[in-house]
Enzyme design. Structure first.
Site, PDB file in Angstrom:
ATOM      1  CG  ASP A 199      -2.697   1.688   3.802  1.00  0.00           C
ATOM      2  OD1 ASP A 199      -2.591   2.676   3.045  1.00  0.00           O
ATOM      3  OD2 ASP A 199      -1.823   1.400   4.643  1.00  0.00           O
ATOM      4  CE1 TYR A 226      -7.647   5.119 -14.870  1.00  0.00           C
ATOM      5  CE2 TYR A 226      -6.432   6.219 -13.128  1.00  0.00           C
ATOM      6  CZ  TYR A 226      -6.898   5.064 -13.714  1.00  0.00           C
ATOM      7  OH  TYR A 226      -6.628   3.858 -13.132  1.00  0.00           O
ATOM      8  CD  GLU A 260      -0.437   4.178  11.892  1.00  0.00           C
ATOM      9  OE1 GLU A 260      -0.198   3.967  13.090  1.00  0.00           O
ATOM     10  OE2 GLU A 260      -0.664   3.280  11.062  1.00  0.00           O
ATOM     11  CG  HIS A 275      -2.242  -0.671   0.941  1.00  0.00           C
ATOM     12  ND1 HIS A 275      -3.133  -0.192  -0.004  1.00  0.00           N
ATOM     13  CD2 HIS A 275      -2.800  -1.791   1.439  1.00  0.00           C
ATOM     14  CE1 HIS A 275      -4.186  -0.981  -0.046  1.00  0.00           C
ATOM     15  NE2 HIS A 275      -4.020  -1.969   0.813  1.00  0.00           N
TER      16      HIS A 275
END
Ligand code: NI
Length: 396
Positions: A109, A302, A376, A104
């Site tokens: 994630d 894209y 985090e 990831h």
């Protein structure tokens, strides 16, 4: 307690669980369109909240509805991407990737665990808002044709149809605690270019008897830059880069052909179409004039990503209320591509950035590197903020 305080309180209460979720996802990354375990994990998590997820959308997509009072009043969508990249992680962390060669490394994630956190907050507060939130856990962001395009084909923007869609993405350039917004044009379209230049190989000492595809390819590479510098309006950002040139001759051998691969990026669909025609004509004409030939192929990627002005202005203001003006960053145009752009071509969309950088902790690696990681603390912020934006957006 007002609703903002409640959002913040719940986000804080579940913060360590969101971190655990992120660790689980981070140690079990899956490549684009193969996110079977991830999808199962997401669906199970949603069921544990009492939600009723729909699974198997474009094989590994998951969606669920959180209905407030008067659910049909307004519907909005929140999107997270769930796939990982073919990179071998070199971070020395307890939750290091357990899947060899998969990581990831783009923070999906983080997006997935954060949206699961948002879902828990919204689900706990659903008697305090009107309308419906559609959660979209989308596969295959990193791989053509893009999971977003497949989900749209499978009707993700119908039944019920969201009026607008919000998505967030980690940004290692922005310190944790800050959020980035940009109204209007934000990210580029990206098309892949594959050119095969054909000549006639032979002994390098006898160029007159050969048609040298290496020289032709060199001219093509240089000439194509003029499409960017002379045909693109200076106000439309355009990038043309060739990262692969293969001529398998030798010091004394002229090869038969040369292969060139590159990327073309811009922020205007009309120009995008025109540029492709010009590049093809120029490359083919040049090759022919030099006695060779050229196959010019473009794989459409894209489209450009457009952040609806009104929606983005509104949500930037909601974010100011949640985080404080000093923690909102105004973003510049970003020439990377993102398949969230497909949603932005269909409905009003707002794609914003979650700061994850922490220089003091040495967390500075960019996305798509083997050392990418985040502070985090971003998870509590990401979860709470998105819930706050959703509640406000439903009311507006
Ligand atoms: Ni990404």
């Amino acid at each position: 307690m007002d609703i903002k305080e409640q959002v913040k309180r719940i986000a804080n209460e579940i913060a360590s669980e969101i971190v655990d979720t992120r660790h689980h996802l981070h140690s079990h990354p899956e490549l684009s369109f193969q996110e079977f375990e991830t999808a199962k994990y997401v669906a199970d998590s949603l069921r544990k909240m009492g939600l009723n997820p729909m699974e198997g959308i474009a094989k590994t997509g998951v969606s669920a509805l959180i209905e407030g009072k008067n659910p049909s009043k307004k519907v909005i969508a929140l999107r997270a991407d769930i796939d990982a990249l073919p990179i071998t992680e070199t971070n020395d962390v307890a939750y290091k990737s357990k899947n060899d060669g998969v990581m990831h490394a783009c923070g999906h994630d983080v997006h997935t665990s954060s949206l699961l956190g948002t879902a828990r907050i919204l689900n706990q507060l659903k008697d305090q808002f009107e309308g419906t939130v559609k959660l979209i856990f989308q596969p295959g962001e990193e791989k053509a044709p893009g999971g977003a395009s497949l989900l749209i084909k499978e009707g993700i923007l119908k039944n019920p149809a969201p009026q607008n869609i919000l998505g967030q993405h980690v940004m290692p350039l922005i310190p944790v605690g800050k959020i980035g917004f940009r109204e209007g044009l934000y990210m580029a379209s990206a098309d892949e270019i594959y050119i095969t230049v054909k000549g006639k190989g032979g002994h390098a000492a006898m160029p007159d008897r050969n048609v040298d595809p290496v020289l032709i390819a060199s001219h093509i590479i240089v000439a194509l830059q003029q499409v960017v510098s002379r045909f693109a309006t200076p106000t439309t950002p355009t990038v043309l880069s060739f990262g692969k040139v293969v001529a398998e001759g030798a010091t004394n051998i002229i090869p038969n052909e040369v292969k060139i691969e590159g990327t073309f990026r811009t922020l205007n669909e009309e120009w995008r179409k025109e540029a492709k025609i010009r590049m093809k004509k120029l490359a083919e004409g040049l090759a022919e004039s030099m006695g060779g030939s050229c196959e010019f192929n473009i794989l459409d990627g894209y489209p450009y990503l457009y952040n609806n002005e009104e929606l983005t202005r509104r949500n930037r203001q909601f974010a100011v209320e949640y985080m404080g003006e000093e923690n909102i960053v105004d973003l510049d145009i970003w020439m990377a591509a993102e398949d969230f752009a497909f949603y932005s071509q269909e409905i009003d969309a707002c794609f914003y950035r979650l700061g994850v950088r922490n220089e003091a902790k040495g967390i500075t690696s960019n996305v798509h590197t083997p050392t990418f990681n985040i502070d985090e603390q971003a998870l509590e912020i990401g979860s709470g903020l998105m819930a706050w934006l959703a509640i406000n957006e439903l009311q507006s």
